[in-house]
Write a protein that holds these residues in place. Structure first.
Motif, short mmCIF file in Angstrom:
data_model
loop_
_atom_site.label_atom_id
_atom_site.label_comp_id
_atom_site.label_asym_id
_atom_site.label_seq_id
_atom_site.Cartn_x
_atom_site.Cartn_y
_atom_site.Cartn_z
N LEU A 1 8.45 -8.17 10.62
CA LEU A 1 9.88 -8.12 10.91
C LEU A 1 10.30 -6.72 11.34
O LEU A 1 11.11 -6.55 12.25
N ARG A 2 9.73 -5.72 10.68
CA ARG A 2 10.04 -4.33 11.06
C ARG A 2 9.57 -4.05 12.48
O ARG A 2 10.28 -3.43 13.27
N ALA B 1 16.90 -0.84 7.61
CA ALA B 1 16.90 -1.72 6.44
C ALA B 1 15.49 -2.24 6.16
O ALA B 1 15.04 -2.23 5.00
N PHE B 2 14.80 -2.68 7.21
CA PHE B 2 13.43 -3.17 7.02
C PHE B 2 12.52 -2.05 6.51
O PHE B 2 11.70 -2.27 5.62
N LYS C 1 -7.15 -8.60 8.53
CA LYS C 1 -6.13 -8.57 7.50
C LYS C 1 -4.86 -9.24 8.00
O LYS C 1 -4.40 -9.00 9.12
N VAL C 2 -4.29 -10.09 7.16
CA VAL C 2 -3.03 -10.74 7.51
C VAL C 2 -1.92 -9.71 7.32
O VAL C 2 -1.84 -9.05 6.29
N LYS C 3 -1.08 -9.59 8.33
CA LYS C 3 -0.02 -8.58 8.30
C LYS C 3 1.10 -9.03 7.38
O LYS C 3 1.47 -10.19 7.33
N LYS D 1 12.93 -4.55 19.39
CA LYS D 1 14.31 -4.84 19.81
C LYS D 1 15.09 -3.55 20.00
O LYS D 1 15.84 -3.40 20.97
N LEU D 2 14.90 -2.59 19.11
CA LEU D 2 15.58 -1.30 19.23
C LEU D 2 15.12 -0.58 20.49
O LEU D 2 15.93 0.04 21.19
#
Length: 149
Positions: free
Chosen positions: A10-11, A111-112, A2-4, A17-18
């Protein structure tokens, strides 16, 4: 395979990153704690040597050479304390900066996640409406078949 969903990708990137920022924040906070502890120790040493100087002068007395050496050491120690205070200040600045970065990264992740939830809700609503439409059509056809009979 399955294509994500791009939004999920982005999330995930924001979450990574967090995580990195959280590790960095922990590291700079630990550095700050160590710097503060060392600074307190240095100040304690300085106070101890000053107390020792006063006691030496009030007790038996001190030779001029001992007095000069003691005072010079206390002045040197005072300079080290001031330099270390600058180090503590830079550690505090690093903590503040990293905390601001962490808050930015956390808001971005939130936000994401909000966008993903909204998209899923909108998609569920569309699917629900389609399902309701199919059910209505089925009920209408069933009613028409009964009328024909």
């Amino acid at each position: 395979m399955k294509v994500k969903n791009p939004m999920a990708m982005l999330r995930d990137m924001a979450e990574e990153k967090l995580t990195e920022t959280t590790r960095a924040l922990g590291s700079v906070q630990q550095s700050l704690q160590q710097a503060v502890k060392q600074h307190e120790q240095l100040k304690g040493y300085e106070q101890e040597y000053q107390r020792s100087l006063r006691q030496g002068m009030m007790g038996k007395g001190m030779s001029v050479a001992d007095l000069v050496n003691h005072q010079a050491f206390i002045v040197s120690l005072n300079q080290v304390v001031k330099q270390h205070e600058n180090h503590v200040n830079s550690c505090e600045h690093a903590v503040s900066k990293t905390k601001a970065n962490w808050m930015h990264d956390k808001r971005k992740l939130n936000a994401f996640e909000t966008l993903i939830v909204r998209r899923e809700s909108a998609q569920a609503l569309v699917e629900s409406r389609q399902e309701q439409k199919l059910m209505d059509e089925f009920a209408q056809r069933a009613g028409q078949k009964r009328e024909r009979l």
